[in-house]
Design a protein around this motif. Sequence first.
Motif, mmCIF file in Angstrom:
data_model
loop_
_atom_site.group_PDB
_atom_site.id
_atom_site.type_symbol
_atom_site.label_atom_id
_atom_site.label_comp_id
_atom_site.label_asym_id
_atom_site.label_seq_id
_atom_site.Cartn_x
_atom_site.Cartn_y
_atom_site.Cartn_z
ATOM 1 N N VAL A 6 0.829 -1.514 0.132
ATOM 2 C CA VAL A 6 -0.025 -0.328 0.436
ATOM 3 C C VAL A 6 1.039 1.051 0.156
ATOM 4 O O VAL A 6 0.763 2.126 -0.856
ATOM 5 C CB VAL A 6 -0.859 0.037 1.483
ATOM 6 N N GLU A 7 1.741 1.583 0.804
ATOM 7 C CA GLU A 7 3.097 2.144 0.621
ATOM 8 C C GLU A 7 3.405 2.358 -0.445
ATOM 9 O O GLU A 7 3.749 4.006 -0.777
ATOM 10 C CB GLU A 7 3.377 2.030 2.068
ATOM 11 N N ASP A 21 -4.031 6.557 -5.801
ATOM 12 C CA ASP A 21 -5.204 7.235 -4.841
ATOM 13 C C ASP A 21 -6.659 6.742 -4.545
ATOM 14 O O ASP A 21 -7.265 6.514 -3.573
ATOM 15 C CB ASP A 21 -5.604 8.104 -5.128
ATOM 16 N N ARG A 22 -6.488 5.623 -5.150
ATOM 17 C CA ARG A 22 -8.167 4.590 -4.813
ATOM 18 C C ARG A 22 -7.646 2.671 -5.273
ATOM 19 O O ARG A 22 -6.857 2.588 -5.843
ATOM 20 C CB ARG A 22 -8.539 4.220 -6.262
ATOM 21 N N ILE A 23 -6.641 2.394 -4.194
ATOM 22 C CA ILE A 23 -6.648 0.929 -3.441
ATOM 23 C C ILE A 23 -8.092 -0.163 -3.449
ATOM 24 O O ILE A 23 -8.682 -0.021 -2.600
ATOM 25 C CB ILE A 23 -5.598 0.523 -2.930
ATOM 26 N N ARG A 38 0.481 3.919 -2.954
ATOM 27 C CA ARG A 38 0.634 5.395 -2.854
ATOM 28 C C ARG A 38 1.977 6.706 -3.247
ATOM 29 O O ARG A 38 1.736 7.773 -3.922
ATOM 30 C CB ARG A 38 0.640 6.016 -1.638
ATOM 31 N N GLU A 85 -9.402 2.992 5.482
ATOM 32 C CA GLU A 85 -8.309 3.499 4.395
ATOM 33 C C GLU A 85 -8.688 2.717 2.523
ATOM 34 O O GLU A 85 -7.932 3.839 1.572
ATOM 35 C CB GLU A 85 -6.468 3.376 4.463
#
Length: 96
Positions: free
Chosen positions: A38-39, A47-49, A42, A67
Amino acid sequence: MIAVVLVGGEGTRLRPLTYTTPKPMLPIANRPFLEHQVEHLRAHGVDRIVLACGYKPDAIRAHFGDELEYIVEPEPLGTGGGIAYAAREAGIGSRG
């Protein structure tokens, strides 16, 4: 930018570690593997996971909360089926 990440496998080759913890939540360098992913996403403009979940999705949701987006397979759909289902449910790539 949107990313769909497949996190639904049972991690059978990592047993007994995955009996209680889903594979993406196993620690690498003292943090869940998925947290590293995720890091990285980003940092590269995602911006959308959307997570295509299957096995033990509650453990992932408990860690990340709101999140991320979670699409849980109604039954095991395999790699291609899981990603296609998540994309469809999240409204990604529809040609409607």
